[in-house]
Design a protein around this motif. Structure first.
Motif, PDB file in Angstrom:
ATOM      1  N   ARG A   3     -43.059 -58.602 -14.241  1.00 54.21           N
ATOM      2  CA  ARG A   3     -42.685 -57.854 -12.852  1.00 54.21           C
ATOM      3  C   ARG A   3     -41.403 -56.697 -13.228  1.00 54.21           C
ATOM      4  NH1 ARG A   3     -39.124 -61.078  -8.060  1.00 54.21           N
ATOM      5  NH2 ARG A   3     -39.133 -59.674  -6.603  1.00 54.21           N
ATOM      6  N   LEU A   4     -41.975 -55.636 -12.891  1.00 48.72           N
ATOM      7  CA  LEU A   4     -41.106 -54.641 -13.376  1.00 48.72           C
ATOM      8  C   LEU A   4     -39.923 -54.116 -12.642  1.00 48.72           C
ATOM      9  CD1 LEU A   4     -43.849 -53.701 -14.795  1.00 48.72           C
ATOM     10  CD2 LEU A   4     -43.253 -51.389 -14.407  1.00 48.72           C
ATOM     11  N   PHE A   5     -39.862 -54.631 -11.219  1.00 49.39           N
ATOM     12  CA  PHE A   5     -38.387 -54.319 -10.698  1.00 49.39           C
ATOM     13  C   PHE A   5     -38.053 -55.733  -9.827  1.00 49.39           C
ATOM     14  CE2 PHE A   5     -40.218 -50.329 -11.159  1.00 49.39           C
ATOM     15  CZ  PHE A   5     -39.321 -49.541 -11.397  1.00 49.39           C
ATOM     16  N   PRO A   6     -37.344 -56.492 -10.859  1.00 50.12           N
ATOM     17  CA  PRO A   6     -36.890 -57.706 -10.300  1.00 50.12           C
ATOM     18  C   PRO A   6     -35.629 -57.303  -9.248  1.00 50.12           C
ATOM     19  CG  PRO A   6     -36.438 -57.456 -12.488  1.00 50.12           C
ATOM     20  CD  PRO A   6     -37.137 -56.303 -12.107  1.00 50.12           C
ATOM     21  N   GLN A   7     -34.372 -58.282  -9.285  1.00 56.72           N
ATOM     22  CA  GLN A   7     -33.535 -57.885  -8.454  1.00 56.72           C
ATOM     23  C   GLN A   7     -32.485 -56.681  -9.186  1.00 56.72           C
ATOM     24  OE1 GLN A   7     -32.879 -59.354  -5.624  1.00 56.72           O
ATOM     25  NE2 GLN A   7     -34.938 -60.496  -6.176  1.00 56.72           N
ATOM     26  N   ALA A   8     -31.778 -56.241  -8.310  1.00 55.95           N
ATOM     27  CA  ALA A   8     -31.096 -55.023  -8.743  1.00 55.95           C
ATOM     28  C   ALA A   8     -30.260 -55.296  -9.963  1.00 55.95           C
ATOM     29  CB  ALA A   8     -30.080 -54.492  -7.648  1.00 55.95           C
ATOM     30  N   ASN A 174     -38.805 -52.883   1.407  1.00 50.50           N
ATOM     31  CA  ASN A 174     -39.181 -53.933   1.984  1.00 50.50           C
ATOM     32  C   ASN A 174     -38.459 -55.219   1.882  1.00 50.50           C
ATOM     33  OD1 ASN A 174     -40.287 -54.710  -0.487  1.00 50.50           O
ATOM     34  ND2 ASN A 174     -42.089 -55.557   0.407  1.00 50.50           N
ATOM     35  N   ARG A 175     -37.067 -55.089   1.305  1.00 51.09           N
ATOM     36  CA  ARG A 175     -36.793 -56.249   1.170  1.00 51.09           C
ATOM     37  C   ARG A 175     -35.660 -56.570   2.319  1.00 51.09           C
ATOM     38  NH1 ARG A 175     -35.415 -56.564  -5.392  1.00 51.09           N
ATOM     39  NH2 ARG A 175     -37.374 -56.566  -5.961  1.00 51.09           N
TER      40      ARG A 175
ATOM     41  N   ASP B 166     -43.621 -56.152  -4.210  1.00 50.79           N
ATOM     42  CA  ASP B 166     -42.334 -55.471  -4.473  1.00 50.79           C
ATOM     43  C   ASP B 166     -42.538 -53.861  -4.283  1.00 50.79           C
ATOM     44  OD1 ASP B 166     -40.365 -57.194  -5.476  1.00 50.79           O
ATOM     45  OD2 ASP B 166     -41.045 -56.896  -7.628  1.00 50.79           O
ATOM     46  N   VAL B 167     -41.837 -53.389  -3.310  1.00 51.62           N
ATOM     47  CA  VAL B 167     -41.730 -51.978  -3.077  1.00 51.62           C
ATOM     48  C   VAL B 167     -40.702 -51.304  -3.491  1.00 51.62           C
ATOM     49  CG1 VAL B 167     -41.874 -50.192  -1.182  1.00 51.62           C
ATOM     50  CG2 VAL B 167     -43.094 -52.558  -1.007  1.00 51.62           C
ATOM     51  N   LEU B 185     -45.314 -49.571  -6.194  1.00 50.93           N
ATOM     52  CA  LEU B 185     -45.670 -51.174  -5.732  1.00 50.93           C
ATOM     53  C   LEU B 185     -46.190 -51.897  -6.694  1.00 50.93           C
ATOM     54  CD1 LEU B 185     -45.822 -48.576  -3.221  1.00 50.93           C
ATOM     55  CD2 LEU B 185     -47.418 -50.184  -2.084  1.00 50.93           C
ATOM     56  N   GLN B 186     -45.636 -53.072  -6.596  1.00 55.41           N
ATOM     57  CA  GLN B 186     -46.520 -54.068  -7.469  1.00 55.41           C
ATOM     58  C   GLN B 186     -46.871 -55.300  -6.755  1.00 55.41           C
ATOM     59  OE1 GLN B 186     -44.049 -55.674 -10.872  1.00 55.41           O
ATOM     60  NE2 GLN B 186     -46.066 -56.100 -11.870  1.00 55.41           N
ATOM     61  N   LYS B 187     -48.078 -55.664  -6.755  1.00 53.61           N
ATOM     62  CA  LYS B 187     -48.694 -56.944  -6.256  1.00 53.61           C
ATOM     63  C   LYS B 187     -48.444 -58.114  -6.744  1.00 53.61           C
ATOM     64  CE  LYS B 187     -53.186 -58.030  -4.161  1.00 53.61           C
ATOM     65  NZ  LYS B 187     -54.546 -57.701  -4.180  1.00 53.61           N
ATOM     66  N   LEU B 188     -47.474 -59.029  -6.057  1.00 53.50           N
ATOM     67  CA  LEU B 188     -46.943 -60.292  -6.920  1.00 53.50           C
ATOM     68  C   LEU B 188     -47.665 -61.429  -6.682  1.00 53.50           C
ATOM     69  CD1 LEU B 188     -43.225 -59.870  -6.205  1.00 53.50           C
ATOM     70  CD2 LEU B 188     -44.474 -58.979  -8.131  1.00 53.50           C
TER      71      LEU B 188
END
Lengths: 188, 188
Positions: A3-8, A174-175, B166-167, B185-188
């Motif tokens: 997962r390339l972009f988890p939480q900040a 989109n969070r 994830d956007v 964008l990543q499809k989780l």
């Protein structure tokens, strides 16, 4: 799956991991619960040094405990003072500075970071930083005063000159509303 | 010095490099001058496959030339059709889709991507993508129609459901007005 972009916050850690290496000096401008301090202490290795600031004694106690458990307390200097005093404690030649704004989770939610001290702390970080060095700022807007701090910081960072600074804003459209986001700065 | 956030396009390449590996299928939804197609062709390796779309013959010719010079034309299918026809050509099971919006540099600046086809192409990408797969969208707002396309795309991407997607929006607040930026964008 990677997962390339988890939480900040974990994204900040990942980016710091690409820049900070053994022997470096790093600053945790907001020690808080000590997660970031511990992460930096691991990155700088045995010969490195971390300076961690907090105005709240419980935060520093928690951070010290966490570092002791990991056996890394020797490479960290815990400083009970505001981060706007950073230059009094930290010598120039810093590879990375972390800011995690807002209040201390589990602590007194009325004690928050404010632009009157965050902005001077950032200014001092600019001077302390090595070329190629980075600053991560995790920003929260869900608490009273959060949005105001965010907009003042964003305005100041957008005014940093090119090509001396890369300023990058990473958010998550989109969070949920007021999800924390990241400002990332690199001194070129 | 490792510069962590160069231009939007090179950042997109870097992120794709973390996800796409040998044997994968990838799509260049906007072949243009072929830089992205070539990059994807390298990433997917000998056993991989790239589908590259463009509505302009000169773009496909330039892309073909570039791929031939690199000896990689065999692993790429060049398609002279709009990317909104993507599902007619590409089987499901795609690791990555790249969009580089706006006009063809050096080509006819009146031929631009428009939301009426970009949005359906994105919808089809969503269905074709593997879990963990990614979409990069480099967005330009400096040409007529650019801002309108950007805002329609941003609105649609912000409406993607969590936790399925994830956007991430990555922009550069201190660069010149209308500097290109990246939606990831990543499809989780």
């Amino acid at each position: 799956m990677v997962r390339l972009f988890p939480q900040a916050v974990t994204l900040a850690h990942k980016l710091l991991g690409e820049v900070v290496s053994a022997g470096d000096t790093a600053v945790d401008a907001t020690a808080g619960n000590g997660h970031d301090t511990l992460y930096l202490a691991r990155l700088v290795g045995e010969g490195g040094r971390v300076y961690a600031f907090d105005v709240q004694i419980p935060a520093l106690e928690g951070t010290a405990r966490r570092l002791e458990e990991a056996g890394l307390v020797d490479r960290v200097r815990l400083i009970h003072d505001g981060h706007e005093q950073m230059e009094q404690y930290v010598p120039p030649g810093v590879r990375a500075v972390m800011f995690n704004l807002g209040y201390l989770p589990g602590g007194d939610h009325r004690v928050i970071t404010v632009p009157e001290s965050t902005l001077p702390a950032l200014e001092q970080s600019f001077r302390l930083l090595l070329p190629g060095g980075v600053i991560t700022i995790v920003i929260y807007t869900g608490h009273p005063g959060g949005s105001e701090e965010a907009s003042q910081i964003e305005q100041a960072m957008a005014a940093l000159p090119q090509p001396e600074w890369d300023v990058v804003r990473i958010d998550f459209p989109n969070r949920r509303h007021r999800s924390p986001y990241l400002l990332f700065l690199q001194k070129l």
